[in-house]
Design a protein around this motif. Sequence first.
Motif, PDB file in Angstrom:
ATOM      1  N   UNK A   1       0.825  -1.209   0.000  1.00  0.00           N
ATOM      2  CA  UNK A   1       0.000   0.000   0.000  1.00  0.00           C
ATOM      3  C   UNK A   1       0.860   1.261   0.000  1.00  0.00           C
ATOM      4  N   UNK A   2       1.954   1.221   0.757  1.00  0.00           N
ATOM      5  CA  UNK A   2       2.855   2.384   0.802  1.00  0.00           C
ATOM      6  C   UNK A   2       3.491   2.629  -0.559  1.00  0.00           C
ATOM      7  N   UNK A   3       3.931   1.541  -1.220  1.00  0.00           N
ATOM      8  CA  UNK A   3       4.523   1.689  -2.556  1.00  0.00           C
ATOM      9  C   UNK A   3       3.501   2.223  -3.541  1.00  0.00           C
ATOM     10  N   UNK A   4       2.263   1.697  -3.472  1.00  0.00           N
ATOM     11  CA  UNK A   4       1.212   2.164  -4.376  1.00  0.00           C
ATOM     12  C   UNK A   4       0.901   3.642  -4.139  1.00  0.00           C
ATOM     13  N   UNK A   5       0.860   4.027  -2.850  1.00  0.00           N
ATOM     14  CA  UNK A   5       0.578   5.422  -2.519  1.00  0.00           C
ATOM     15  C   UNK A   5       1.689   6.343  -3.023  1.00  0.00           C
ATOM     16  N   UNK A   6       2.946   5.894  -2.819  1.00  0.00           N
ATOM     17  CA  UNK A   6       4.074   6.703  -3.293  1.00  0.00           C
ATOM     18  C   UNK A   6       4.052   6.835  -4.812  1.00  0.00           C
ATOM     19  N   UNK A   7       3.735   5.744  -5.495  1.00  0.00           N
ATOM     20  CA  UNK A   7       3.654   5.783  -6.958  1.00  0.00           C
ATOM     21  C   UNK A   7       2.547   6.723  -7.409  1.00  0.00           C
ATOM     22  N   UNK A   8       1.429   6.683  -6.718  1.00  0.00           N
ATOM     23  CA  UNK A   8       0.312   7.554  -7.084  1.00  0.00           C
ATOM     24  C   UNK A   8       0.671   9.016  -6.872  1.00  0.00           C
ATOM     25  N   UNK A   9       1.348   9.292  -5.746  1.00  0.00           N
ATOM     26  CA  UNK A   9       1.747  10.669  -5.483  1.00  0.00           C
ATOM     27  C   UNK A   9       2.766  11.163  -6.509  1.00  0.00           C
ATOM     28  N   UNK A  10       3.697  10.287  -6.874  1.00  0.00           N
ATOM     29  CA  UNK A  10       4.690  10.675  -7.871  1.00  0.00           C
ATOM     30  C   UNK A  10       4.036  10.923  -9.222  1.00  0.00           C
ATOM     31  N   UNK A  11       3.071  10.074  -9.579  1.00  0.00           N
ATOM     32  CA  UNK A  11       2.363  10.262 -10.847  1.00  0.00           C
ATOM     33  C   UNK A  11       1.592  11.573 -10.853  1.00  0.00           C
ATOM     34  N   UNK A  12       0.927  11.869  -9.741  1.00  0.00           N
ATOM     35  CA  UNK A  12       0.199  13.134  -9.650  1.00  0.00           C
ATOM     36  C   UNK A  12       1.146  14.326  -9.731  1.00  0.00           C
ATOM     37  N   UNK A  13       2.294  14.209  -9.056  1.00  0.00           N
ATOM     38  CA  UNK A  13       3.253  15.305  -9.078  1.00  0.00           C
ATOM     39  C   UNK A  13       3.802  15.533 -10.480  1.00  0.00           C
ATOM     40  N   UNK A  14       4.106  14.445 -11.175  1.00  0.00           N
ATOM     41  CA  UNK A  14       4.595  14.574 -12.548  1.00  0.00           C
ATOM     42  C   UNK A  14       3.534  15.177 -13.457  1.00  0.00           C
ATOM     43  N   UNK A  15       2.276  14.759 -13.271  1.00  0.00           N
ATOM     44  CA  UNK A  15       1.200  15.327 -14.082  1.00  0.00           C
ATOM     45  C   UNK A  15       1.018  16.815 -13.778  1.00  0.00           C
ATOM     46  N   UNK A  16       1.129  17.173 -12.496  1.00  0.00           N
ATOM     47  CA  UNK A  16       1.001  18.575 -12.117  1.00  0.00           C
ATOM     48  C   UNK A  16       2.132  19.412 -12.713  1.00  0.00           C
ATOM     49  N   UNK A  17       3.365  18.879 -12.640  1.00  0.00           N
ATOM     50  CA  UNK A  17       4.504  19.604 -13.218  1.00  0.00           C
ATOM     51  C   UNK A  17       4.347  19.750 -14.727  1.00  0.00           C
ATOM     52  N   UNK A  18       3.874  18.681 -15.397  1.00  0.00           N
ATOM     53  CA  UNK A  18       3.684  18.756 -16.846  1.00  0.00           C
ATOM     54  C   UNK A  18       2.628  19.809 -17.187  1.00  0.00           C
ATOM     55  N   UNK A  19       1.568  19.867 -16.373  1.00  0.00           N
ATOM     56  CA  UNK A  19       0.519  20.857 -16.614  1.00  0.00           C
ATOM     57  C   UNK A  19       1.054  22.277 -16.405  1.00  0.00           C
ATOM     58  N   UNK A  20       1.835  22.443 -15.355  1.00  0.00           N
ATOM     59  CA  UNK A  20       2.406  23.767 -15.090  1.00  0.00           C
ATOM     60  C   UNK A  20       3.404  24.165 -16.176  1.00  0.00           C
ATOM     61  N   UNK A  21       4.188  23.197 -16.635  1.00  0.00           N
ATOM     62  CA  UNK A  21       5.117  23.494 -17.732  1.00  0.00           C
ATOM     63  C   UNK A  21       4.360  23.949 -18.980  1.00  0.00           C
ATOM     64  N   UNK A  22       3.271  23.252 -19.272  1.00  0.00           N
ATOM     65  CA  UNK A  22       2.467  23.644 -20.435  1.00  0.00           C
ATOM     66  C   UNK A  22       1.897  25.050 -20.258  1.00  0.00           C
ATOM     67  N   UNK A  23       1.515  25.397 -19.035  1.00  0.00           N
ATOM     68  CA  UNK A  23       0.996  26.735 -18.780  1.00  0.00           C
ATOM     69  C   UNK A  23       2.071  27.804 -18.911  1.00  0.00           C
ATOM     70  N   UNK A  24       3.317  27.425 -18.611  1.00  0.00           N
ATOM     71  CA  UNK A  24       4.416  28.392 -18.670  1.00  0.00           C
ATOM     72  C   UNK A  24       5.018  28.532 -20.068  1.00  0.00           C
ATOM     73  N   UNK A  25       4.784  27.567 -20.943  1.00  0.00           N
ATOM     74  CA  UNK A  25       5.383  27.620 -22.273  1.00  0.00           C
ATOM     75  C   UNK A  25       5.021  28.886 -23.057  1.00  0.00           C
ATOM     76  N   UNK A  26       3.767  29.385 -22.994  1.00  0.00           N
ATOM     77  CA  UNK A  26       3.485  30.647 -23.695  1.00  0.00           C
ATOM     78  C   UNK A  26       4.352  31.803 -23.213  1.00  0.00           C
ATOM     79  N   UNK A  27       4.658  31.809 -21.915  1.00  0.00           N
ATOM     80  CA  UNK A  27       5.541  32.852 -21.379  1.00  0.00           C
ATOM     81  C   UNK A  27       6.931  32.743 -21.985  1.00  0.00           C
ATOM     82  N   UNK A  28       7.436  31.514 -22.075  1.00  0.00           N
ATOM     83  CA  UNK A  28       8.761  31.312 -22.666  1.00  0.00           C
ATOM     84  C   UNK A  28       8.756  31.692 -24.143  1.00  0.00           C
ATOM     85  N   UNK A  29       7.721  31.296 -24.862  1.00  0.00           N
ATOM     86  CA  UNK A  29       7.629  31.631 -26.285  1.00  0.00           C
ATOM     87  C   UNK A  29       7.568  33.146 -26.483  1.00  0.00           C
ATOM     88  N   UNK A  30       6.866  33.838 -25.590  1.00  0.00           N
ATOM     89  CA  UNK A  30       6.809  35.301 -25.693  1.00  0.00           C
ATOM     90  C   UNK A  30       8.186  35.910 -25.507  1.00  0.00           C
TER      91      UNK A  30
END
Length: 363
Positions: free
Chosen positions: A24-53
Amino acid sequence: MTTVAGVALVLGVVLAGLVVVLLLAVALQHRQRTRRQARDARRRAELMPTVHALLDDPADDADDDPAADPQLASAPRLLDDLVLDLLPQLRGSDRQALQRVLAARGVVGRAAADLTARAAWRRGRAATLLGSAAATEHTPALAARLADRSADVRSAAARALGKAGDPASVTPLLAALAGPRPLPLGVVGMALLDLGTPVLPALRTALTDGSPAARALAAEVLGVHGDPAAAPGLLALLHDRWQPPEVRRAAATALGRIGSPQATAELTQLLATGPVPALQRVAAEALGRIGDPAAVPTLVSGLHATDPGVRAACADALAAIGDEGRGRLRVLAIGSSPAGRAALAALDAVATARQWRRPVTSR
């Protein structure tokens, strides 16, 4: 027996419970890591227009202060990571624009301060960041880290100097090859290559300065660049019998890569009278790269050397020179002497290379 069985049962249940908790601990850690990676990817996508500008800004805005942009100033730290990931892929004005962003957001300043941090990992990370940001104003501070007590930090500083692109880095990089904490030759060599052609004048000067390792590496890098202006200095090293063998070998190899016919006389002399077979081999290899027919008689004589490596190098050089050299090899290949066997091996190598280069025709 009943008591023993009961204890075993309890232990089995406890062990099974521990395994379930661990899973359960491994599954929870994997889930948290997946959520964190998805959140970072979403934030990166939100920041890309700023970089392009930032990249779309015209070149005449180079004097504008990126910190004056409220959106940029309030952007999360993830923007810094995004910019650092993009920097190695960019050149010219685009790269300079993102470098100004890192400086304005204080990333470069914090990294410069961390160069003297107590923890080695912080010093190494700071050096890497300054190299990626091409912060040439921090060249002296990075050069000081070439003598760091940590080998990892020393290597990180060398690589950072190469990426930063300041020609003034040549002297400290070459000096770091000697001393109580010398840098690996490969690390310094890659840093010098990363600096590109602007450092060629400094490398030519280094042929007469510094340690033998520095002179040899300077010669090698000049040869890789094929710098014709370095030929006189390299010839001087080759002619100087007091130079260490590794320096003369590097000079001979570099002259071969440059392909300068003016080196033929010195190289044939070294092949004929070289004090050690290693020098004779590199002289023969260099003559083969240069391809000057004037070297053919000396190369033919070299086929009768006692060292098999020298014979093979002379045979390969004759094959590389062209028809005249291969004609001499065909005459010698008739015999069964060591020279004949070397000549035959070189001719076989030429035939094999031609066969591989032959285009395949479909039936």
